[in-house]
Design an enzyme around this catalytic site. Structure first.
Site, mmCIF file in Angstrom:
data_model
loop_
_atom_site.group_PDB
_atom_site.id
_atom_site.type_symbol
_atom_site.label_atom_id
_atom_site.label_comp_id
_atom_site.label_asym_id
_atom_site.label_seq_id
_atom_site.Cartn_x
_atom_site.Cartn_y
_atom_site.Cartn_z
ATOM 1 N N LYS A 1 0.832 -1.205 0.000
ATOM 2 C CA LYS A 1 0.000 0.000 0.000
ATOM 3 C C LYS A 1 0.865 1.252 0.000
ATOM 4 C CE LYS A 1 -3.907 -2.100 2.515
ATOM 5 N NZ LYS A 1 -4.646 -2.103 3.790
ATOM 6 N N SER B 1 -0.786 0.627 6.139
ATOM 7 C CA SER B 1 -1.115 -0.245 7.266
ATOM 8 C C SER B 1 -2.113 -1.298 6.814
ATOM 9 C CB SER B 1 -1.688 0.568 8.429
ATOM 10 O OG SER B 1 -1.859 -0.242 9.583
ATOM 11 N N ASP B 2 -2.024 -2.477 7.405
ATOM 12 C CA ASP B 2 -2.968 -3.540 7.097
ATOM 13 C C ASP B 2 -3.180 -4.385 8.343
ATOM 14 O OD1 ASP B 2 -4.429 -4.927 4.746
ATOM 15 O OD2 ASP B 2 -3.475 -6.571 5.831
ATOM 16 N N GLN B 3 -4.390 -4.866 8.511
ATOM 17 C CA GLN B 3 -4.694 -5.671 9.700
ATOM 18 C C GLN B 3 -5.267 -7.020 9.293
ATOM 19 O OE1 GLN B 3 -8.062 -4.784 12.594
ATOM 20 N NE2 GLN B 3 -6.289 -4.162 13.812
ATOM 21 N N ALA C 1 -0.033 -4.478 10.760
ATOM 22 C CA ALA C 1 1.273 -4.192 10.170
ATOM 23 C C ALA C 1 1.334 -2.732 9.749
ATOM 24 C CB ALA C 1 1.527 -5.097 8.974
#
Length: 204
Positions: free
Chosen positions: A58, A74-76, A111
């Site tokens: 991203k 960011s990624d979850q 993250a």
């Protein structure tokens, strides 16, 4: 460390209102740009690897369109028994998620990537970190889970519960090192990354 001035352009690579609200708490001017990437997990990929790869992807996607900027990705990924739990997208899928998680502990991997477009080498431009949060869900009956979903409709949230809203009533315990990580943007880790990139938060 990179000099603190002039301040670089700061971009949040996300369309998430939750992440925008969190980043606004730092009182830094920023823009939000959707990264438009494929977020499908790869075959055999661990939850940690998925979250880290997508956070970096991203940030990199938006950084390619904004030379010289600092870009936050960011990624979850939520996991139960090693299986990834994604965004439900519908009431029925959300109810099934909550039924599966009740009385259990779920690990959320949030993250974070800060991509510094002032650094030419891609391998040196990105700071990345996985912030883990363990959440214990209460063992609640179907009627309460269904009622919660109809009130808050958290169908765009991994794990089907907004801890920053009424969803906190579904939880028994949150174990983490950063209270903002579960909402989707770990500000403690982010402020450390931004400081290393030369961003000043307090000026005389």
């Amino acid at each position: 460390m990179i000099a603190s001035s002039p301040a670089p352009r700061l971009i949040l690579a996300s369309s998430s209102a939750y992440r925008r609200a969190l980043l606004a708490r730092l009182r830094l001017p920023f823009e939000a740009i959707a990264p438009d990437i494929d977020e499908t997990p790869l075959a055999g990929e661990t939850p940690t690897a998925t979250a880290l790869r997508l956070a970096r992807a991203k940030a990199a996607a938006v950084a390619a369109r904004a030379p010289g900027a600092l870009v936050i990705g960011s990624d979850q990924v939520a996991t139960l028994d090693g299986e990834q739990i994604g965004k439900p997208g519908s009431h029925a899928a959300a109810l099934a998620q909550l039924q599966k998680m009740r009385g259990r502990e779920v690990v959320f991997h949030t993250a974070l990537c800060l991509w510094d477009g002032r650094i030419a080498a891609p391998e040196a431009a990105a700071q990345v970190e996985d912030v883990r949060v363990t959440v214990a869900f209460r063992d609640l009956p179907d009627a309460e889970l269904d009622a919660y979903l109809r009130i808050e409709a958290p169908y765009d949230c991994a794990g089907s519960a907004k801890n920053e809203g009424l969803g906190i009533a579904l939880l028994e315990r949150i174990d983490n090192s950063d209270p903002t990580a579960l909402t989707g943007l770990p500000l403690i880790a982010l402020t450390s990354m931004l400081r290393r990139a030369g961003v000043a938060f307090f000026r005389h």
